[in-house]
Design an enzyme around this catalytic site. Structure first.
Site, PDB file in Angstrom:
ATOM      1  N   ASP A   1       0.834  -1.209   0.000  1.00 27.28           N
ATOM      2  CA  ASP A   1       0.000   0.000   0.000  1.00 27.28           C
ATOM      3  C   ASP A   1       0.868   1.259   0.000  1.00 27.28           C
ATOM      4  O   ASP A   1       1.982   1.259   0.518  1.00 27.28           O
ATOM      5  CB  ASP A   1      -0.910  -0.021   1.241  1.00 27.28           C
TER       6      ASP A   1
ATOM      7  N   ASN B   1       1.198   3.449  -2.924  1.00 27.21           N
ATOM      8  CA  ASN B   1       1.701   3.899  -4.238  1.00 27.21           C
ATOM      9  C   ASN B   1       1.201   5.304  -4.582  1.00 27.21           C
ATOM     10  O   ASN B   1       1.949   6.128  -5.106  1.00 27.21           O
ATOM     11  CB  ASN B   1       1.232   2.945  -5.344  1.00 27.21           C
TER      12      ASN B   1
ATOM     13  N   HIS C   1       2.153   3.485  -9.087  1.00 30.30           N
ATOM     14  CA  HIS C   1       1.926   2.056  -9.368  1.00 30.30           C
ATOM     15  C   HIS C   1       3.086   1.475 -10.182  1.00 30.30           C
ATOM     16  O   HIS C   1       3.471   0.324  -9.976  1.00 30.30           O
ATOM     17  CB  HIS C   1       0.595   1.869 -10.098  1.00 30.30           C
TER      18      HIS C   1
ATOM     19  N   TRP D   1     -11.896  -1.992  -7.620  1.00 27.08           N
ATOM     20  CA  TRP D   1     -12.701  -1.673  -8.806  1.00 27.08           C
ATOM     21  C   TRP D   1     -13.475  -0.369  -8.608  1.00 27.08           C
ATOM     22  O   TRP D   1     -14.010   0.181  -9.559  1.00 27.08           O
ATOM     23  CB  TRP D   1     -13.681  -2.813  -9.118  1.00 27.08           C
TER      24      TRP D   1
ATOM     25  N   ARG E   1     -12.223   2.383  -7.957  1.00 27.19           N
ATOM     26  CA  ARG E   1     -11.357   3.512  -8.350  1.00 27.19           C
ATOM     27  C   ARG E   1     -11.706   4.026  -9.747  1.00 27.19           C
ATOM     28  O   ARG E   1     -12.380   3.327 -10.515  1.00 27.19           O
ATOM     29  CB  ARG E   1      -9.902   3.061  -8.295  1.00 27.19           C
TER      30      ARG E   1
ATOM     31  N   LEU F   1      11.274 -20.337  -4.386  1.00 30.67           N
ATOM     32  CA  LEU F   1      10.276 -19.470  -3.750  1.00 30.67           C
ATOM     33  C   LEU F   1       8.894 -19.652  -4.382  1.00 30.67           C
ATOM     34  O   LEU F   1       8.760 -19.642  -5.612  1.00 30.67           O
ATOM     35  CB  LEU F   1      10.709 -18.007  -3.929  1.00 30.67           C
TER      36      LEU F   1
ATOM     37  N   ARG G   1       2.030  -4.667   6.325  1.00 34.65           N
ATOM     38  CA  ARG G   1       1.307  -3.649   5.563  1.00 34.65           C
ATOM     39  C   ARG G   1       2.122  -2.362   5.581  1.00 34.65           C
ATOM     40  O   ARG G   1       2.476  -1.836   6.644  1.00 34.65           O
ATOM     41  CB  ARG G   1      -0.085  -3.365   6.132  1.00 34.65           C
TER      42      ARG G   1
ATOM     43  N   LEU H   1      -6.614  -4.743   7.687  1.00 34.38           N
ATOM     44  CA  LEU H   1      -6.367  -5.798   6.707  1.00 34.38           C
ATOM     45  C   LEU H   1      -7.102  -5.538   5.399  1.00 34.38           C
ATOM     46  O   LEU H   1      -6.743  -6.106   4.359  1.00 34.38           O
ATOM     47  CB  LEU H   1      -6.761  -7.171   7.271  1.00 34.38           C
TER      48      LEU H   1
ATOM     49  N   GLU I   1       1.313 -13.035  12.561  1.00 34.73           N
ATOM     50  CA  GLU I   1       1.865 -11.846  13.221  1.00 34.73           C
ATOM     51  C   GLU I   1       1.685 -10.676  12.259  1.00 34.73           C
ATOM     52  O   GLU I   1       1.926 -10.815  11.055  1.00 34.73           O
ATOM     53  CB  GLU I   1       3.351 -12.052  13.530  1.00 34.73           C
TER      54      GLU I   1
HETATM   55  C1  IPE Z   1      -5.395  -2.621   0.002  1.00 30.98           C
HETATM   56  O1  IPE Z   1      -5.081  -1.263  -0.137  1.00 30.98           O
HETATM   57  C2  IPE Z   1      -5.250  -3.334  -1.303  1.00 30.98           C
HETATM   58  C3  IPE Z   1      -3.897  -3.423  -1.851  1.00 30.98           C
HETATM   59  C4  IPE Z   1      -2.814  -2.920  -1.332  1.00 30.98           C
HETATM   60  C5  IPE Z   1      -3.756  -4.165  -3.083  1.00 30.98           C
HETATM   61  P1  IPE Z   1      -6.215  -0.158  -0.330  1.00 30.98           P
HETATM   62  O2  IPE Z   1      -5.515   1.125  -0.490  1.00 30.98           O
HETATM   63  O3  IPE Z   1      -7.159  -0.559  -1.384  1.00 30.98           O
HETATM   64  O4  IPE Z   1      -6.976  -0.243   1.081  1.00 30.98           O
HETATM   65  P2  IPE Z   1      -7.898   0.821   1.842  1.00 30.98           P
HETATM   66  O5  IPE Z   1      -8.933   1.264   0.854  1.00 30.98           O
HETATM   67  O6  IPE Z   1      -7.011   1.950   2.266  1.00 30.98           O
HETATM   68  O7  IPE Z   1      -8.453   0.067   3.006  1.00 30.98           O
HETATM   69  C1  IPE Z   2      -1.644   0.325  -3.282  1.00 27.55           C
HETATM   70  O1  IPE Z   2      -1.422   1.684  -3.319  1.00 27.55           O
HETATM   71  C2  IPE Z   2      -1.951  -0.257  -4.651  1.00 27.55           C
HETATM   72  C3  IPE Z   2      -3.372  -0.606  -4.839  1.00 27.55           C
HETATM   73  C4  IPE Z   2      -4.274  -0.615  -3.905  1.00 27.55           C
HETATM   74  C5  IPE Z   2      -3.773  -1.005  -6.180  1.00 27.55           C
HETATM   75  P1  IPE Z   2      -2.604   2.739  -3.300  1.00 27.55           P
HETATM   76  O2  IPE Z   2      -2.987   3.049  -4.710  1.00 27.55           O
HETATM   77  O3  IPE Z   2      -3.719   2.282  -2.440  1.00 27.55           O
HETATM   78  O4  IPE Z   2      -1.877   3.991  -2.655  1.00 27.55           O
HETATM   79  P2  IPE Z   2      -2.482   5.019  -1.600  1.00 27.55           P
HETATM   80  O5  IPE Z   2      -3.024   4.228  -0.456  1.00 27.55           O
HETATM   81  O6  IPE Z   2      -3.557   5.769  -2.325  1.00 27.55           O
HETATM   82  O7  IPE Z   2      -1.329   5.870  -1.228  1.00 27.55           O
HETATM   83 MG    MG Z   3      -4.070   2.498  -0.462  1.00 32.89          MG
END
Ligand code: IPE
Ligand code: IPE
Ligand code: MG
Length: 262
Positions: free
Chosen positions: A36, A38, A53, A85, A87, A147, A200, A207, A219
């Site tokens: 998370d 990006n 991304h 989806w 987004r 792996l 995370r 989660l 953990e």
């Molecule tokens: C969780 O991150 C999904 C991935 C990292 C692939 P999100 O950015 O979608 O989660 P929320 O919306 O902050 O809970």
């Molecule tokens: C995680 O990064 C990648 C995906 C969920 C696809 P985010 O795109 O959720 O990045 P933030 O949370 O907006 O910074």
């Molecule tokens: Mg995110």
């Protein structure tokens, strides 16, 4: 600090614990990462989210290497959730394209290194090129013994549990015969052990529908570092933190090397 131990001794013991973690003896076998941050990484640089991304996907290669060096046997990386989806369509298309290109680009090298590629989630509704790329990569690497790299893509824990329940019902398994094993056998993760450690990035403490069944005794490790900045040293820190924990699974036995030297 424990009675009778100097700070120096504790440092030595902590070091021993971390050394153990590195050769896989006391380290996690299965690490799952919620990649998370990006979007925030890109925003910090005044770049469009898609640049985050791109950078995040680039990071997969170095973290995969680092995982092997740390003795991790199973690495699960969450790239796209069933809720993602929601987004904007441009961002979704961009993520699909980047993942598709990364799979095309990286599979040969992963195969050469003996990694076995897997997928959890649904491949339904994905762009045909991406779907075919994932299936080809799985097929090419299926007999590899290195792996086990699982890409969680279009994955949601609740959807996985629902699919398992539907399968169990349609198989006509009598209710009295359904136990934890039955359910676990119907999950996408049926062939891999539960994660020992879930990481995370980006400072969120949730989660978000990841590995709901499998995380029961994982953990959890949360770090403010954004995914594109999460390097081998951060993975090592997470593994070392894990190695110092005492997993009890509801019992009382201490398994921590720090505490079990008397
Ligand atoms: C969780 O991150 C999904 C991935 C990292 C692939 P999100 O950015 O979608 O989660 P929320 O919306 O902050 O809970
Ligand atoms: C995680 O990064 C990648 C995906 C969920 C696809 P985010 O795109 O959720 O990045 P933030 O949370 O907006 O910074
Ligand atoms: Mg995110």
């Amino acid at each position: 600090m424990e009675p009778g131990r100097s700070g120096h001794d504790m440092d030595a013991v902590a070091h021993a614990a971390s050394a153990l973690s590195v050769d896989g003896v006391n380290g996690p076998r299965h690490v799952a990462i919620i990649m998370d941050g990006n979007g925030r990484w890109a925003a910090q640089r005044g770049l469009p989210r898609i640049a985050g991304h791109e950078q995040g996907t680039e990071n997969i290669r170095r973290i995969t290497h680092a995982a092997v060096n740390l003795g991790i046997e199973y690495l699960t990386l969450w790239a796209f959730s069933t809720e993602n989806w929601r987004r904007p369509v441009d961002e979704i298309h961009g993520i699909m394209r980047i993942l598709s290109e990364a799979i095309q680009r990286e599979t040969t090298e992963l195969h050469r290194q003996g990694a076995q590629l897997r997928h959890i989630g649904s491949l339904e509704g994905l762009e045909p090129g991406l779907r075919a790329g994932v299936l080809d990569a799985i097929e090419l690497t299926r007999n590899n013994s290195g792996l086990v790299l699982t890409l969680a893509f279009n994955y949601g824990g609740r959807q996985e549990l629902l699919a398992a329940v539907r399968d169990i019902v349609s198989a006509g398994i009598p209710p009295g015969e359904i136990d934890e094993e039955t359910l676990a056998r119907h999950l996408f993760t049926r062939d891999i052990p539960d994660p020992d450690l879930i990481v995370r990035t980006s400072g969120e403490h949730r989660l978000s529908n990841f590995l709901l069944w499998q995380s029961a005794y994982a953990e959890l490790y949360f770090t403010p570092t954004l995914w594109p900045d999460f390097g081998p040293e951060h993975l090592r820190a997470a593994v070392e933190d894990y190695a110092r924990r005492d997993r009890r699974f509801g019992g009382i036995k201490s398994t921590s090397p720090v505490l079990s030297d008397s």
